[in-house]
Write an enzyme that holds these catalytic residues in place. Structure first.
Site, PDB file in Angstrom:
ATOM      1  N   ASP A   1       0.806  -1.210   0.000  1.00 28.59           N
ATOM      2  CA  ASP A   1       0.000   0.000   0.000  1.00 28.59           C
ATOM      3  C   ASP A   1       0.850   1.275   0.000  1.00 28.59           C
ATOM      4  OD1 ASP A   1      -2.278   1.630   0.360  1.00 28.59           O
ATOM      5  OD2 ASP A   1      -2.083   1.530   2.530  1.00 28.59           O
TER       6      ASP A   1
ATOM      7  N   ASN B   1       7.339  -7.201   6.745  1.00 33.92           N
ATOM      8  CA  ASN B   1       6.074  -6.554   7.089  1.00 33.92           C
ATOM      9  C   ASN B   1       4.926  -7.378   6.537  1.00 33.92           C
ATOM     10  OD1 ASN B   1       4.531  -4.083   8.105  1.00 33.92           O
ATOM     11  ND2 ASN B   1       3.751  -4.304   6.026  1.00 33.92           N
ATOM     12  N   GLU B   2       4.119  -7.889   7.436  1.00 37.58           N
ATOM     13  CA  GLU B   2       2.856  -8.551   7.108  1.00 37.58           C
ATOM     14  C   GLU B   2       2.932  -9.660   6.074  1.00 37.58           C
ATOM     15  OE1 GLU B   2      -0.173  -5.639   6.320  1.00 37.58           O
ATOM     16  OE2 GLU B   2      -0.244  -5.075   8.431  1.00 37.58           O
TER      17      GLU B   2
ATOM     18  N   ASN C   1       0.616  -5.188  13.752  1.00 37.80           N
ATOM     19  CA  ASN C   1      -0.124  -4.163  13.003  1.00 37.80           C
ATOM     20  C   ASN C   1      -1.602  -4.499  13.185  1.00 37.80           C
ATOM     21  OD1 ASN C   1       2.414  -3.496  12.099  1.00 37.80           O
ATOM     22  ND2 ASN C   1       2.083  -4.108   9.973  1.00 37.80           N
TER      23      ASN C   1
ATOM     24  N   TYR D   1      -5.792  -3.063  13.277  1.00 37.50           N
ATOM     25  CA  TYR D   1      -6.729  -2.004  12.872  1.00 37.50           C
ATOM     26  C   TYR D   1      -8.124  -2.220  13.446  1.00 37.50           C
ATOM     27  CZ  TYR D   1      -3.061  -0.180   9.912  1.00 37.50           C
ATOM     28  OH  TYR D   1      -1.888   0.384   9.472  1.00 37.50           O
TER      29      TYR D   1
ATOM     30  N   TYR E   1     -10.425  -1.321   9.945  1.00 37.64           N
ATOM     31  CA  TYR E   1     -10.803  -2.421   9.049  1.00 37.64           C
ATOM     32  C   TYR E   1     -11.722  -3.407   9.765  1.00 37.64           C
ATOM     33  CZ  TYR E   1      -7.091  -0.658   6.050  1.00 37.64           C
ATOM     34  OH  TYR E   1      -6.310   0.146   5.263  1.00 37.64           O
TER      35      TYR E   1
ATOM     36  N   GLU F   1       1.667  -0.699  13.911  1.00 38.93           N
ATOM     37  CA  GLU F   1       0.656  -0.001  13.116  1.00 38.93           C
ATOM     38  C   GLU F   1      -0.674  -0.053  13.839  1.00 38.93           C
ATOM     39  OE1 GLU F   1       0.166  -1.028   8.972  1.00 38.93           O
ATOM     40  OE2 GLU F   1       2.324  -1.258   8.675  1.00 38.93           O
TER      41      GLU F   1
ATOM     42  N   TRP G   1       0.176   4.506  12.818  1.00 31.44           N
ATOM     43  CA  TRP G   1       0.217   4.468  11.364  1.00 31.44           C
ATOM     44  C   TRP G   1      -0.602   5.609  10.840  1.00 31.44           C
ATOM     45  CZ3 TRP G   1       3.550   2.269   8.380  1.00 31.44           C
ATOM     46  CH2 TRP G   1       3.306   2.218   7.000  1.00 31.44           C
TER      47      TRP G   1
ATOM     48  N   LYS H   1      -4.020   7.974   6.616  1.00 32.31           N
ATOM     49  CA  LYS H   1      -3.932   7.662   8.050  1.00 32.31           C
ATOM     50  C   LYS H   1      -2.918   8.546   8.762  1.00 32.31           C
ATOM     51  CE  LYS H   1      -5.652   2.975   7.702  1.00 32.31           C
ATOM     52  NZ  LYS H   1      -5.472   2.739   6.253  1.00 32.31           N
TER      53      LYS H   1
HETATM   54  C1  BDP Z   1      -1.004  -2.434   6.601  1.00 35.12           C
HETATM   55  C2  BDP Z   1       0.285  -2.193   5.865  1.00 35.12           C
HETATM   56  C3  BDP Z   1       0.535  -0.726   5.500  1.00 35.12           C
HETATM   57  C4  BDP Z   1      -0.753  -0.081   5.053  1.00 35.12           C
HETATM   58  C5  BDP Z   1      -1.718  -0.125   6.205  1.00 35.12           C
HETATM   59  C6  BDP Z   1      -3.053   0.575   5.899  1.00 35.12           C
HETATM   60  O1  BDP Z   1       1.391  -2.690   6.570  1.00 35.12           O
HETATM   61  O2  BDP Z   1       1.532  -0.641   4.529  1.00 35.12           O
HETATM   62  O3  BDP Z   1      -0.567   1.213   4.571  1.00 35.12           O
HETATM   63  O4  BDP Z   1      -2.007  -1.476   6.507  1.00 35.12           O
HETATM   64  O5  BDP Z   1      -3.973  -0.100   5.514  1.00 35.12           O
HETATM   65  O6  BDP Z   1      -1.593  -3.559   6.069  1.00 35.12           O
HETATM   66  O7  BDP Z   1      -3.133   1.781   6.046  1.00 35.12           O
END
Ligand code: BDP
Length: 603
Positions: A168, A418-419, A473, A475, A479, A513, A558, A577
């Site tokens: 992303d 990362n992820e 990370n 959300y 999400y 994040e 993030w 973000k």
């Molecule tokens: C994570 C990623 C990051 C994205 C973020 C997002 O590590 O690169 O920008 O989510 O969704 O999955 O903002």
């Protein structure tokens, strides 16, 4: 010699560095004809002027130029003085994204894979001293499943290639960092490293220097005022520093280390650098710097700015550090690739802690990994035939990153991914080898980690045991159950945290994040998703949960600032973000973080 030019260029009585930055020639090569037609000898056709360093994408006004995927070329002419015949001659690019071949006077002098680490070319035999020299660079910005980062290429009906990242952020490419012509003695210092031991108020600096040719090493350490503190002799040894000034978090003290290569009493080469005495340790579920526990506060960042794209710019870097200092941050992660070396120099000066990340992002087959994360969807990424090549590239880039960054006091950990999809046996084996390699490479044995998305859940992840501290990370409230469902999101968050707690891992957890897209223009009371009020609420709610679990030892929001991403229905001209806007002005949530990070309970 100077395999990765781990040593940042410096000028002194023995070495010279001349910047080649400026206006070069640039040309797209959509048919990949340049190599065969020998553009590196004949000159590049249809060239336009192009600044170096720059990311070409946002400089152009046509869509097919901004979104260009494929081969492209740079060319310039440079003069090499003839008063240094006894030196070896190098070109050093801070990076070329994502792969390059460099030609000097028509001769191939280097090839490099990976877009975020230096490209060093030995041009001693190819250069013409006292004359103008022709330099041509072939670059390609395509992504595949064995490149770092990962992605793919789609050929549109028009025949145009479209690069499809599995991550992303915008696929900015080109020569995005400075280029230097270096003249270095034939017998030279090629590398050095330092490790530290604290002994009460004193310290030992254990050093190791590597050189080519005959001779012996002399080392001198100078304090901030330029006075000699201690000196030593030999390629390796220990310098005893009485009443050492430690490099502390947000209170840095830097010494200057001078290495000299001496032959028969004559100095042949000298290299100086700024170093900071500090130790890093993971113990009792905490992160310790110089024996003091530290809670990480700060951001995941990007190298990203309007017009500049990913081009390094000192003023942007300075502004970023000032903003981070203003709201009480002490740390950032170089998500999702090693940054320009100047970022680390500034962090060294400012006492910032850096989690240095390799460009291992997109290891999940998805054009919107942020949306795919947490869905449970399984893409068999580590079972693909591309894995051996990917692993080779991954290891090499981990090695190049550690070689380049090992002496920065600011670098307190290396993040090796990362992820990725961490739920398969294939991933477990893959990352076991990556971590094993990295552990052997870092002289300071810094903690190793990686940032894990929601699918890397306590009951499913097969890789978390490799990490010295665990980076998540998450959300929840964005999400997962956003907006009116945020309370439910928090229950799910707490549930996951309890599951980690039950594992009794006794390692620190850091949130690398958490965030909510927020338009600088939008306000609404009460807040709804995308408004500034919602970002404030999101942050406060997330902190309530984090604070319930003492093993949480850090929070990197993030993102530091809004940044450019690929187009799509979930991105409004980029990822929003940011706690700061893309032009580095605070959104409301910046004040929430400021109040929290300046309060003593997190120190
Ligand atoms: C994570 C990623 C990051 C994205 C973020 C997002 O590590 O690169 O920008 O989510 O969704 O999955 O903002």
């Amino acid at each position: 010699m100077l395999k990765y030019s781990e040593l940042y260029p410096c000028s002194n009585a023995y070495r010279s560095k001349v910047s080649l930055d400026g206006l070069w020639k640039f040309s797209f090569d959509p048919d990949s004809a340049g190599k065969e037609e020998e553009w590196f000898k004949k000159g590049i056709p249809n060239a336009c002027p192009m600044p170096v360093p720059s990311a070409f994408a946002d400089l152009f006004t046509k869509e097919e130029e901004r979104d260009y995927g494929g081969d492209f070329w740079y060319a310039t002419e440079f003069y090499c003085p003839d008063d240094m015949q006894d030196r070896n001659c190098f070109l050093r690019f801070g990076s070329i994204t994502h792969r390059a071949a460099v030609y000097c006077n028509g001769q191939l002098v280097a090839e490099h894979e990976g877009g975020f680490l230096p490209v060093v070319c030995d041009i001693t035999d190819a250069v013409r001293r006292g004359e103008a020299n022709q330099l041509a660079v072939w670059v390609n910005n395509e992504l595949n499943e064995s490149s770092l980062p990962c992605g793919s290429v789609k050929v549109l009906a028009s025949g145009r290639k479209l690069v499809k990242p599995y991550f992303d952020f915008f696929n900015y490419a080109g020569i995005q960092r400075s280029v230097y012509l270096l003249q270095i003695p034939k017998h030279a210092i090629t590398d050095y490293s330092v490790t530290y031991e604290l002994k009460g108020e004193n310290a030992n600096i254990n050093y190791q220097a590597v050189h080519s040719g005959e001779g012996s090493i002399r080392v001198s350490l100078y304090d901030r005022e330029g006075s000699l503190v201690v000196s030593g002799e030999g390629s390796q040894g220990s310098l005893f520093v009485e009443k050492a000034h430690l490099w502390k978090v947000r209170n840095a003290y830097l010494y200057t280390i001078k290495l000299e290569l001496v032959q028969d009493g004559r100095v042949m080469d000298e290299y100086t650098d700024r170093i900071g005495i500090r130790t890093v340790e993971i113990k009792d579920g905490k992160i310790w710097i110089n024996g003091e526990a530290v809670y990480l506060k700060g951001y995941g960042k990007h190298e990203d700015f309007d017009v500049l794209g990913r081009t390094f710019n000192w003023s942007v870097a300075k502004r970023d550090f000032e903003c981070m200092k203003w709201n009480g941050a002490n740390c950032f992660r170089t998500s999702h690739y090693p940054y320009a070396e100047e970022w680390y120099q500034m962090a060294d000066e400012e006492g910032f802690l850096v989690i240095d990340e390799v460009a291992a992002v997109g290891m999940m087959r998805s054009f919107a990994n942020f949306a795919a994360a947490g869905t449970g969807k399984y893409t068999y990424f580590f079972e693909a035939p591309t894995v051996p090549e990917l692993k080779k590239n991954h290891m090499l880039q981990v090695e190049e990153m550690i070689m380049r960054d090992k002496n920065h006091p600011s670098v307190i950990a290396f993040s090796l991914f990362n992820e990725p999809e961490t739920t398969s046996d294939g991933a477990a084996e893959y990352f076991r080898d990556i971590f094993e390699t990295a552990r052997k490479l870092d002289p300071q044995h810094r903690p190793l980690t990686g940032a894990m998305e929601k699918n890397s859940a306590p009951d499913k992840c097969k890789c978390y045991h490799l990490l010295d501290f665990i980076c998540l990370n998450r959300y929840y409230g964005w999400y997962i159950s956003g907006g009116p469902e945020i309370e439910e999101a928090m229950e799910l968050f707490a549930e996951e945290m309890k599951a980690w707690e039950e594992k009794k891992l006794n390692v620190p957890f850091v949130f690398t994040e958490f965030g909510a897209d927020t338009l600088g223009s939008e306000h609404k009371l009460p807040g709804v998703m995308w408004t500034q009020e919602y970002q404030e609420k999101y942050m406060e709610k997330n902190f309530e949960i984090m604070d319930q679990f003492p093993f949480v030892q850090g929070e990197l929001a993030w993102n530091f600032a809004d940044f450019q991403a690929q187009e799509g229905i979930m991105r409004v001209n980029g990822n929003k973000k940011g706690i700061f806007t893309r032009n580095r002005q605070p959104k409301n949530a910046a004040y929430v973080l400021k109040r929290r990070w300046e309060s003593s309970h997190l120190c």
